[in-house]
Design an enzyme around this catalytic site. Structure first.
Site, PDB file in Angstrom:
ATOM      1  N   ASN A 236       3.302 -37.136 -42.296  1.00  0.00           N
ATOM      2  CA  ASN A 236       2.408 -36.246 -41.550  1.00  0.00           C
ATOM      3  C   ASN A 236       2.777 -36.119 -40.080  1.00  0.00           C
ATOM      4  O   ASN A 236       1.993 -35.602 -39.281  1.00  0.00           O
ATOM      5  CB  ASN A 236       0.942 -36.718 -41.670  1.00  0.00           C
ATOM      6  CG  ASN A 236       0.511 -36.862 -43.114  1.00  0.00           C
ATOM      7  OD1 ASN A 236       0.691 -35.944 -43.912  1.00  0.00           O
ATOM      8  ND2 ASN A 236      -0.027 -38.013 -43.468  1.00  0.00           N
ATOM      9  N   GLU A 276      -3.982 -24.664 -35.484  1.00  0.00           N
ATOM     10  CA  GLU A 276      -3.079 -24.998 -36.582  1.00  0.00           C
ATOM     11  C   GLU A 276      -3.611 -24.445 -37.900  1.00  0.00           C
ATOM     12  O   GLU A 276      -4.809 -24.533 -38.188  1.00  0.00           O
ATOM     13  CB  GLU A 276      -2.897 -26.512 -36.673  1.00  0.00           C
ATOM     14  CG  GLU A 276      -2.331 -27.120 -35.394  1.00  0.00           C
ATOM     15  CD  GLU A 276      -1.824 -28.531 -35.599  1.00  0.00           C
ATOM     16  OE1 GLU A 276      -2.002 -29.080 -36.702  1.00  0.00           O
ATOM     17  OE2 GLU A 276      -1.241 -29.085 -34.648  1.00  0.00           O
ATOM     18  N   GLU A 289      -7.054 -27.239 -37.759  1.00  0.00           N
ATOM     19  CA  GLU A 289      -7.673 -27.838 -36.585  1.00  0.00           C
ATOM     20  C   GLU A 289      -7.195 -27.109 -35.338  1.00  0.00           C
ATOM     21  O   GLU A 289      -6.241 -26.337 -35.388  1.00  0.00           O
ATOM     22  CB  GLU A 289      -7.309 -29.327 -36.479  1.00  0.00           C
ATOM     23  CG  GLU A 289      -5.812 -29.572 -36.335  1.00  0.00           C
ATOM     24  CD  GLU A 289      -5.462 -31.045 -36.409  1.00  0.00           C
ATOM     25  OE1 GLU A 289      -6.269 -31.815 -36.958  1.00  0.00           O
ATOM     26  OE2 GLU A 289      -4.388 -31.417 -35.917  1.00  0.00           O
ATOM     27  N   PHE A 349      12.879 -45.221 -42.058  1.00  0.00           N
ATOM     28  CA  PHE A 349      12.355 -44.695 -40.796  1.00  0.00           C
ATOM     29  C   PHE A 349      11.381 -45.644 -40.108  1.00  0.00           C
ATOM     30  O   PHE A 349      10.468 -45.204 -39.405  1.00  0.00           O
ATOM     31  CB  PHE A 349      11.699 -43.335 -41.000  1.00  0.00           C
ATOM     32  CG  PHE A 349      12.640 -42.283 -41.502  1.00  0.00           C
ATOM     33  CD1 PHE A 349      13.401 -41.539 -40.620  1.00  0.00           C
ATOM     34  CD2 PHE A 349      12.774 -42.044 -42.860  1.00  0.00           C
ATOM     35  CE1 PHE A 349      14.277 -40.582 -41.078  1.00  0.00           C
ATOM     36  CE2 PHE A 349      13.648 -41.081 -43.336  1.00  0.00           C
ATOM     37  CZ  PHE A 349      14.402 -40.350 -42.435  1.00  0.00           C
TER      38      PHE A 349
END
Length: 666
Positions: A236, A276, A289, A349
């Site tokens: 995300n 968004e 949002e 990551f």
């Protein structure tokens, strides 16, 4: 009012970004810093700097009283909050208003209305804006979360009400994930924002994340400045953004822009902000949002509009009218942004910390081919990447007349970006730029999960790339040998000679080749002739080579006789040997890595916040074993297979380095 001194209530690259525009406008700047940031770049760039406390942000950067005290000490008459931290904190904006200090951002009412994700969705629905189905009320506990998720229908998105930047967000596909995700989101939300309220909405499968930049003044004018495509995300968190979107048509862009403006006007919005949307494959869009602040990815909008959004925010806060109308906004060319993170792509990551032993971005500004390179950063060579803050190191942006030109410019810029001393995602960014699906523009927020389902382990060179790298390795080897010959000189009447027949071994492939008598070309064993040249000399870590007319930038690292080459997400070690040595090398046994299958090792530097098992416990595959927090992200470590816990080594509260032992199994 004319603003004369701006305090930037932030750190890192965004603080440096604001300082840059303020200086150009002739406005004095004040930096604030924590213990960890005493030698940070934003501190060096500002006209003044004030220490505001210990390293954790909840003891420094997000303590309103400490920021107010810094304002009093310096006499700043305005504050730019950047993004994150206090940027969407209504109490902070109110405190500034009471102190008679200008807030370079929207009005308090808009922050309250739009900054809270639950309230904003209700207001959007009331305004007739299409919204994603979900439960807008607060959720008491994990069991209620499971019940609501079941009513909405999986998959669902669990989100922090006060969230942003990917913090406090989880996707759940079943009851177990909803229960676990609720608690993790709640914990992350409290740690990052001091607010653990959670809500749940339907997760739209295969979506695009497209946002509209809005800008308004205090005189009632609100405009939209086009869109940004932000669909390349991981956990995300946005990784790559571009403007405009390769998916929108003019009609959809206009509809989304007008709807974003209508929503902004409904809450009396001014300054820069972003609305968004989630967009499906049929270009149906749904409000997600509104971010009542400057976005991380604002540079791509600046590159295609020619506007300086920070300057516009400062002018709006000074009471000025916008100097242009909606019809004056034009989108020219294409811009791409790559977020350089201090995280190791080869370790799923996970965050990486340490000293930047080398940090050399590509040259900024207009390039010889007409493209533009921009790098927004808050670090410098020799500086430290701390475990206390977001892992973003820099935002590399490129502009070109069209999308592919901008992408190719990004590939070239990434090739020439040198970062050493920490794990970083440059190889991954390079790999995405070359990915056929990304280049086609057929992307969704599931791109990374779908195209890299097993994580990232580097790009394996195909035959064409392998021959290119072999050609470069042979030239590097020849230059090394020539240097050695110069150093050793002659022995009697015999000068040291350099052979021309070699075998290059890389990526488990062998390339027999012969260098031409005259520098500039070589011939592979199959008869293929390659023209290769470059200015590299021993000691240089970055070089530009020409291979059959293609200009390529490579990072070169000499490891004894071996040559490490990094290019376009590929990371290979080449050995250049004589025919006889190559023949013997094939007979050498390969060293196997140590067996760590009965150990749980810490995958990143961080703090152990929980141990979920005890010695002697039988654990099943997928069961939570421990929780490690690093860079504001909570990471749950799970069992890979069934086993019995033999020994607990680490304890809650303990700080661990990479690969430090947490527990052993029988």
């Amino acid at each position: 009012m004319a603003i004369s001194k701006i305090l930037i209530a932030n750190r890192g690259e965004i603080a440096c970004r604001v300082i840059k525009t303020a200086k150009r406008m002739g406005i004095a700047t004040v930096a604030v810093y924590s213990d960890a940031d005493a030698n940070a770049l934003h501190v060096k760039l500002a006209d003044e700097a004030v220490h505001i406390g210990p390293s954790p942000s909840n003891q420094s950067y997000i303590v309103i009283d400490k920021i107010l005290d810094a304002i009093r000490q310096t006499g700043a008459d305005a504050v730019h909050p950047g993004y994150g931290f206090l940027s969407e904190n209504a109490a902070f904006a109110e405190a500034l208003d009471k102190a008679g200090v200008a807030f370079i951002g929207p009005p308090v009412g808009a922050i309250q209305a739009m900054g809270d994700k639950i309230t904003s969705k209700k207001l959007a629905a009331e305004a007739g804006v299409s919204t994603v189905p979900g439960h807008m009320g607060l959720i008491a506990d994990a069991e209620e979360a499971v019940k609501i998720a079941g009513e909405i229908g999986y998959p669902v998105m669990i989100k922090a009400s006060a969230g942003g930047g990917g913090k406090g967000m989880r996707i759940a596909w079943n009851d177990a994930e909803a229960r676990e995700g609720f608690q993790s989101s709640k914990n992350e939300a409290m740690n990052s924002f001091g607010d653990d309220r959670i809500f749940i909405e339907k997760f739209v499968d295969q979506p695009r994340h497209i946002e509209i930049q809005v800008l308004g003044d205090t005189h009632g004018t609100v405009l939209y400045l086009g869109e940004r495509e932000c669909s390349i995300q991981r956990r995300n968190q946005k990784v790559i953004e571009e403007a405009p979107s390769p998916f929108l048509d003019a009609e959809t862009r206009k509809a989304m822009g007008e709807q974003a403006v209508a929503l902004a006007k409904a809450v009396g919005y001014y300054s820069a902000g972003t609305v968004e949307f989630i967009v499906d494959g049929n270009r149906n869009f749904y409000f997600l949002e509104m971010n009542t602040r400057l976005q991380v990815e604002h540079p791509v909008t600046e590159l295609i509009t020619g506007l300086d959004l920070v300057e516009q925010m400062i002018r709006v806060a000074s009471g000025e009218r916008l100097g242009f109308a909606q019809g004056d906004v034009t989108l020219t060319g294409w811009a791409v942004e790559s977020r350089l993170y201090a995280e190791d792509p080869y370790r799923n990551f996970l965050p990486s910390i340490g000293r930047l032993s080398r940090y050399r971005p590509p040259s900024e500004g207009q390039q010889a081919d007409g493209t533009v390179v921009r790098n927004d950063t808050g670090v410098f060579e020799g500086g430290e990447i701390s475990m206390y803050y977001d892992p973003m190191v820099a935002k590399l942006c490129t502009w070109g007349l069209d999308r592919i030109t901008a992408i190719d410019a990004m590939s070239a810029a990434l090739d020439q970006f040198e970062v050493e001393g920490i794990g970083h995602n440059l190889p991954f960014l390079s790999a995405v730029m070359q990915h056929p699906r990304f280049r086609s523009g057929k992307i969704t927020t599931a791109f990374i999960a779908e195209e890299f389902p097993e994580g990232f382990s580097g790009v394996e060179p195909d035959e064409t790339a392998g021959r290119t790298l072999a050609a470069v390795a042979s030239l590097v080897h020849q230059r090394r040998e020539a240097r050695a010959a110069q150093v050793s000189g002659t022995m009697g009447n015999h000068a040291r000679t350099i052979g021309r027949d070699w075998v290059v071994e890389l990526a488990d492939r062998h390339y027999p080749l012969t260098l031409s008598a005259e520098p500039g070309s070589l011939t592979f064993a199959d008869g293929g002739v390659v023209a290769v040249d470059g200015l590299w000399q021993p000691g240089q870590t970055l070089a530009i080579f020409s291979v059959d007319g293609q200009s390529i930038g490579l990072k070169i690292d000499l490891k004894g006789p071996a040559i490490r080459l990094r290019w376009r997400g590929m990371d290979v070690v080449a050995h250049v040997r004589t025919l006889r040595v190559a023949e013997l090398a094939r007979l050498m046994p390969r060293k196997l890595p140590p067996d760590t299958s009965k150990m749980l090792l810490c995958p990143m530097p961080g703090v152990v916040t929980g141990i979920a098992v005890a010695e002697g416990d039988v654990v099943e595959a997928g069961q939570a074993l421990a929780t490690v927090e690093a860079m504001k992200m909570e990471n749950i470590l799970k069992a890979e297979r069934r086993g019995v816990v033999k020994k607990l080594v680490a304890k809650p509260g303990q700080s661990l380095a990479v690969d430090e032992l947490i527990m052993e199994f029988e």
